[in-house]
Write a protein that holds these residues in place. Structure first.
Motif, mmCIF file in Angstrom:
data_model
loop_
_atom_site.group_PDB
_atom_site.id
_atom_site.type_symbol
_atom_site.label_atom_id
_atom_site.label_comp_id
_atom_site.label_asym_id
_atom_site.label_seq_id
_atom_site.Cartn_x
_atom_site.Cartn_y
_atom_site.Cartn_z
ATOM 1 N N ASN A 86 0.860 -1.172 0.000
ATOM 2 C CA ASN A 86 0.000 0.000 0.000
ATOM 3 C C ASN A 86 0.899 1.225 0.000
ATOM 4 O OD1 ASN A 86 -1.779 2.070 0.383
ATOM 5 N ND2 ASN A 86 -2.803 1.171 2.141
ATOM 6 N N ILE A 87 0.925 1.937 -1.119
ATOM 7 C CA ILE A 87 1.744 3.140 -1.240
ATOM 8 C C ILE A 87 0.835 4.280 -1.667
ATOM 9 C CG2 ILE A 87 3.649 4.247 -2.452
ATOM 10 C CD1 ILE A 87 4.894 1.515 -2.790
ATOM 11 N N GLY A 88 0.727 5.261 -0.830
ATOM 12 C CA GLY A 88 -0.070 6.440 -1.161
ATOM 13 C C GLY A 88 -1.518 6.129 -1.457
ATOM 14 N N GLY A 89 -2.083 5.167 -0.784
ATOM 15 C CA GLY A 89 -3.483 4.817 -0.988
ATOM 16 C C GLY A 89 -3.714 3.848 -2.140
ATOM 17 N N GLN A 90 -2.678 3.517 -2.905
ATOM 18 C CA GLN A 90 -2.794 2.558 -3.998
ATOM 19 C C GLN A 90 -2.378 1.184 -3.492
ATOM 20 O OE1 GLN A 90 -3.962 3.177 -7.078
ATOM 21 N NE2 GLN A 90 -4.350 5.296 -6.474
ATOM 22 N N ASN A 91 -3.238 0.212 -3.635
ATOM 23 C CA ASN A 91 -2.958 -1.142 -3.172
ATOM 24 C C ASN A 91 -2.504 -2.011 -4.332
ATOM 25 O OD1 ASN A 91 -3.842 -0.580 -0.552
ATOM 26 N ND2 ASN A 91 -5.956 -0.900 -1.152
ATOM 27 N N ALA A 92 -1.564 -2.904 -4.048
ATOM 28 C CA ALA A 92 -1.102 -3.871 -5.043
ATOM 29 C C ALA A 92 -0.789 -5.178 -4.326
ATOM 30 C CB ALA A 92 0.131 -3.362 -5.765
ATOM 31 N N THR A 93 -1.032 -6.288 -5.017
ATOM 32 C CA THR A 93 -0.769 -7.614 -4.470
ATOM 33 C C THR A 93 0.031 -8.402 -5.494
ATOM 34 O OG1 THR A 93 -2.918 -7.529 -3.372
ATOM 35 C CG2 THR A 93 -1.847 -9.648 -3.466
ATOM 36 N N PHE A 94 1.055 -9.109 -5.032
ATOM 37 C CA PHE A 94 1.870 -9.945 -5.911
ATOM 38 C C PHE A 94 1.340 -11.368 -5.810
ATOM 39 C CE2 PHE A 94 5.704 -12.306 -7.116
ATOM 40 C CZ PHE A 94 5.999 -11.651 -8.299
ATOM 41 N N GLU A 95 0.683 -11.827 -6.884
ATOM 42 C CA GLU A 95 0.101 -13.158 -6.906
ATOM 43 C C GLU A 95 0.502 -13.862 -8.198
ATOM 44 O OE1 GLU A 95 -4.098 -12.899 -6.549
ATOM 45 O OE2 GLU A 95 -4.045 -11.968 -4.587
ATOM 46 N N ASP A 96 0.928 -15.086 -8.083
ATOM 47 C CA ASP A 96 1.269 -15.925 -9.237
ATOM 48 C C ASP A 96 2.262 -15.246 -10.175
ATOM 49 O OD1 ASP A 96 -0.497 -17.875 -8.305
ATOM 50 O OD2 ASP A 96 -2.191 -16.937 -9.337
ATOM 51 N N GLY A 97 3.228 -14.534 -9.616
ATOM 52 C CA GLY A 97 4.276 -13.913 -10.417
ATOM 53 C C GLY A 97 3.881 -12.613 -11.085
ATOM 54 N N GLU A 98 2.731 -12.034 -10.741
ATOM 55 C CA GLU A 98 2.286 -10.772 -11.335
ATOM 56 C C GLU A 98 1.798 -9.828 -10.261
ATOM 57 O OE1 GLU A 98 -0.770 -11.303 -14.171
ATOM 58 O OE2 GLU A 98 0.567 -12.106 -15.703
ATOM 59 N N TRP A 99 2.023 -8.532 -10.493
ATOM 60 C CA TRP A 99 1.481 -7.507 -9.602
ATOM 61 C C TRP A 99 0.060 -7.203 -10.045
ATOM 62 C CZ3 TRP A 99 3.330 -6.093 -5.118
ATOM 63 C CH2 TRP A 99 4.690 -6.264 -4.861
ATOM 64 N N ILE A 100 -0.863 -7.277 -9.105
ATOM 65 C CA ILE A 100 -2.262 -6.980 -9.379
ATOM 66 C C ILE A 100 -2.633 -5.782 -8.521
ATOM 67 C CG2 ILE A 100 -4.621 -7.816 -9.258
ATOM 68 C CD1 ILE A 100 -3.475 -10.645 -9.553
ATOM 69 N N SER A 101 -3.094 -4.724 -9.186
ATOM 70 C CA SER A 101 -3.451 -3.530 -8.434
ATOM 71 C C SER A 101 -4.887 -3.640 -7.973
ATOM 72 C CB SER A 101 -3.267 -2.273 -9.290
ATOM 73 O OG SER A 101 -4.144 -2.309 -10.385
ATOM 74 N N GLY A 102 -5.118 -3.302 -6.705
ATOM 75 C CA GLY A 102 -6.465 -3.295 -6.150
ATOM 76 C C GLY A 102 -6.980 -1.880 -6.192
ATOM 77 N N GLY A 103 -7.926 -1.631 -7.060
ATOM 78 C CA GLY A 103 -8.407 -0.276 -7.266
ATOM 79 C C GLY A 103 -9.653 0.049 -6.476
ATOM 80 N N GLY A 104 -9.917 -0.634 -5.395
ATOM 81 C CA GLY A 104 -11.106 -0.339 -4.592
ATOM 82 C C GLY A 104 -12.372 -0.634 -5.369
ATOM 83 N N SER A 105 -13.161 0.394 -5.680
ATOM 84 C CA SER A 105 -14.425 0.197 -6.369
ATOM 85 C C SER A 105 -14.218 -0.132 -7.852
ATOM 86 C CB SER A 105 -15.288 1.450 -6.244
ATOM 87 O OG SER A 105 -14.639 2.545 -6.861
#
Length: 104
Positions: free
Chosen positions: A47-66
């Motif tokens: 979580n950087i500056g309100g932007q969420n990201a998750t590293f799953e299965d070798g890729e970064w997936i951004s969680g954009g809330g809504s």
């Protein structure tokens, strides 16, 4: 009777040696007895500056809330589509300009 407070110099006693304490989480056997430590790091959340990201299965997936979740492939596809639409828009602007120049 004179008060002689400063006649003796202060000399503290020798302190006992300190025991070294390991700060490594790998040494704490009470927390993770018999479990694979790498299992805890299979999903890295950021979580950087309100932007969420998750590293799953070798890729970064951004969680954009809504907005939902969007992976890198989807972002690349949308950027390619955006570039194609910009090129098409520029071509149509050129055609309109040529038609306006040809009008009496």
């Amino acid at each position: 009777m004179p008060l002689n407070l400063f006649s003796r110099s202060f000399s503290p006693g020798k302190s006992p040696p300190r025991r070294s304490v390991s700060l490594s989480s790998l040494k704490r056997e009470s927390d993770k007895t018999g479990q694979d430590i790498s299992h805890d790091f299979s999903k890295i959340k950021l979580n950087i500056g309100g932007q969420n990201a998750t590293f799953e299965d070798g890729e970064w997936i951004s969680g954009g809330g809504s907005r939902g979740r969007m992976n890198n492939r989807e972002v690349a596809r949308l950027q390619q589509q955006n570039q194609t639409l910009l090129e098409e828009n520029n071509l149509l602007k050129l055609k309109v300009e040529l038609l306006l120049d040809m009008a009496p």
